[in-house]
Design a protein around this motif. Structure first.
Motif, PDB file in Angstrom:
ATOM      1  N   UNK A  53       0.820  -1.210   0.000  1.00 28.52           N
ATOM      2  CA  UNK A  53       0.000   0.000   0.000  1.00 28.52           C
ATOM      3  C   UNK A  53       0.856   1.263   0.000  1.00 28.52           C
ATOM      4  N   UNK A  54       1.942   1.242   0.775  1.00 34.81           N
ATOM      5  CA  UNK A  54       2.818   2.413   0.796  1.00 34.81           C
ATOM      6  C   UNK A  54       3.464   2.636  -0.571  1.00 34.81           C
ATOM      7  N   UNK A  55       3.959   1.562  -1.182  1.00 35.25           N
ATOM      8  CA  UNK A  55       4.580   1.710  -2.498  1.00 35.25           C
ATOM      9  C   UNK A  55       3.568   2.180  -3.535  1.00 35.25           C
ATOM     10  N   UNK A  56       2.356   1.635  -3.480  1.00 36.63           N
ATOM     11  CA  UNK A  56       1.334   2.029  -4.444  1.00 36.63           C
ATOM     12  C   UNK A  56       0.989   3.510  -4.291  1.00 36.63           C
ATOM     13  N   UNK A  64       7.924   6.981 -12.805  1.00 37.41           N
ATOM     14  CA  UNK A  64       9.313   6.533 -13.002  1.00 37.41           C
ATOM     15  C   UNK A  64      10.104   6.524 -11.698  1.00 37.41           C
ATOM     16  N   UNK A  65       9.480   5.990 -10.642  1.00 38.32           N
ATOM     17  CA  UNK A  65      10.168   5.863  -9.357  1.00 38.32           C
ATOM     18  C   UNK A  65      11.017   4.595  -9.376  1.00 38.32           C
ATOM     19  N   UNK A  66      12.302   4.733  -9.080  1.00 38.73           N
ATOM     20  CA  UNK A  66      13.198   3.579  -9.002  1.00 38.73           C
ATOM     21  C   UNK A  66      13.180   3.034  -7.574  1.00 38.73           C
ATOM     22  N   UNK A  67      12.995   1.733  -7.427  1.00 37.17           N
ATOM     23  CA  UNK A  67      12.948   1.094  -6.110  1.00 37.17           C
ATOM     24  C   UNK A  67      14.154   0.168  -5.978  1.00 37.17           C
ATOM     25  N   UNK A  68      14.864   0.282  -4.857  1.00 37.71           N
ATOM     26  CA  UNK A  68      16.067  -0.513  -4.619  1.00 37.71           C
ATOM     27  C   UNK A  68      15.934  -1.296  -3.320  1.00 37.71           C
ATOM     28  N   UNK A  69      16.447  -2.516  -3.323  1.00 35.91           N
ATOM     29  CA  UNK A  69      16.439  -3.344  -2.121  1.00 35.91           C
ATOM     30  C   UNK A  69      17.299  -4.571  -2.328  1.00 35.91           C
ATOM     31  N   UNK A  70      17.633  -5.275  -1.262  1.00 35.71           N
ATOM     32  CA  UNK A  70      18.428  -6.497  -1.377  1.00 35.71           C
ATOM     33  C   UNK A  70      17.608  -7.620  -2.017  1.00 35.71           C
ATOM     34  N   UNK A  71      18.241  -8.721  -2.391  1.00 37.57           N
ATOM     35  CA  UNK A  71      17.519  -9.813  -3.060  1.00 37.57           C
ATOM     36  C   UNK A  71      16.296 -10.306  -2.304  1.00 37.57           C
ATOM     37  N   UNK A  72      16.326 -10.308  -0.980  1.00 34.95           N
ATOM     38  CA  UNK A  72      15.172 -10.748  -0.212  1.00 34.95           C
ATOM     39  C   UNK A  72      13.960  -9.876  -0.438  1.00 34.95           C
ATOM     40  N   UNK A  73      14.174  -8.588  -0.648  1.00 36.25           N
ATOM     41  CA  UNK A  73      13.064  -7.678  -0.942  1.00 36.25           C
ATOM     42  C   UNK A  73      12.523  -7.956  -2.343  1.00 36.25           C
ATOM     43  N   UNK A  74      13.425  -8.164  -3.286  1.00 32.60           N
ATOM     44  CA  UNK A  74      12.990  -8.478  -4.654  1.00 32.60           C
ATOM     45  C   UNK A  74      12.066  -9.696  -4.646  1.00 32.60           C
ATOM     46  N   UNK A  79       6.059  -9.903  -8.430  1.00 36.03           N
ATOM     47  CA  UNK A  79       5.761  -9.207  -9.681  1.00 36.03           C
ATOM     48  C   UNK A  79       4.931  -7.944  -9.491  1.00 36.03           C
ATOM     49  N   UNK A  80       4.593  -7.621  -8.259  1.00 35.35           N
ATOM     50  CA  UNK A  80       3.726  -6.468  -8.020  1.00 35.35           C
ATOM     51  C   UNK A  80       4.423  -5.141  -8.324  1.00 35.35           C
ATOM     52  N   UNK A  81       5.730  -5.076  -8.036  1.00 33.63           N
ATOM     53  CA  UNK A  81       6.513  -3.866  -8.279  1.00 33.63           C
ATOM     54  C   UNK A  81       7.877  -4.284  -8.824  1.00 33.63           C
ATOM     55  N   UNK A  82       8.521  -3.380  -9.522  1.00 31.74           N
ATOM     56  CA  UNK A  82       9.884  -3.632 -10.001  1.00 31.74           C
ATOM     57  C   UNK A  82      10.875  -3.107  -8.982  1.00 31.74           C
TER      58      UNK A  82
END
Length: 212
Positions: A53-56, A64-74, A79-82
């Protein structure tokens, strides 16, 4: 550069009218109507550090918001967010922000609980936040986000962490698990540790800002 504290582990950094959001999770008031966001960093997959909900809400108001995180977050996001995977030692530039990543694992909560991926982030060589860890970057830290309370820490560890980093200034994060009395205790201990290292402690409340 301006830092604005939100509840718990979330804060927003603004430079040249563009914003970077760190750890918008379930203990943070929904970030509705926040504009100018070009990037989000999620230090790890726990819900108090990110929610769909926060990301949405952020993406609905910004393009064009870039989202970064470690592999566990990915993996957790699916598939909901890139989400762009980052690892210890990576460096990314997005808009006016240079992000350097340190550490790879969450602090141990208990031997019965799996240790998940976690990354710390250094923003523009000025602001450092280790997520849910005590990872110390091999650089001088100007402004340190210090965890005030969590199931994975005790205050003596926090004091040792601040003493080891010796930041020029510090402010509290991860405080929503504390009572009012507990927050006052943490503020006093973090403040003392920061001052003993020659720095200044800023007991920011949600909505408070620091000009850096």
């Amino acid at each position: 550069m301006r830092l604005t504290k939100q509840e718990h582990a979330c804060f927003i950094v603004e430079e040249d009218g563009q914003k970077l959001v760190i750890d918008p999770g379930s203990y943070t008031t929904p970030l509705l109507g926040v504009d100018g966001v070009i990037a989000v960093v999620i230090t790890h997959e726990h819900a108090d550090h990110w929610t769909p909900d926060q990301l949405k809400a952020i993406l609905d108001h910004n393009q064009d918001v870039a989202i970064y995180g470690p592999p566990g977050v990915v993996a957790a996001v699916g598939d909901d967010f890139t989400v762009h995977a980052v690892h210890e030692g990576d460096e990314v530039t997005v808009g006016p922000f240079t992000l350097k990543f340190f550490g790879s694992k969450h602090a141990v909560i208990h031997s019965s609980i799996p240790v998940i991926d976690n990354t710390g982030v250094l923003i523009n060589d000025r602001i450092y936040y280790a997520g849910d860890s005590f990872t110390i970057p091999p650089v001088k830290v100007d402004t340190l986000a210090v965890p005030a309370g969590a199931p994975w820490l005790k205050i003596s560890e926090v004091i040792d962490y601040v003493a080891a980093v010796k930041p020029t200034r510090s402010f509290p994060t991860h405080e929503m698990v504390l009572s009012v009395a507990g927050r006052k205790l943490s503020d006093a201990r973090i403040g003392q540790a920061t001052e003993l290292g020659g720095g200044t402690y800023h007991p920011l409340e949600p909505g408070d800002t620091l000009e850096l």
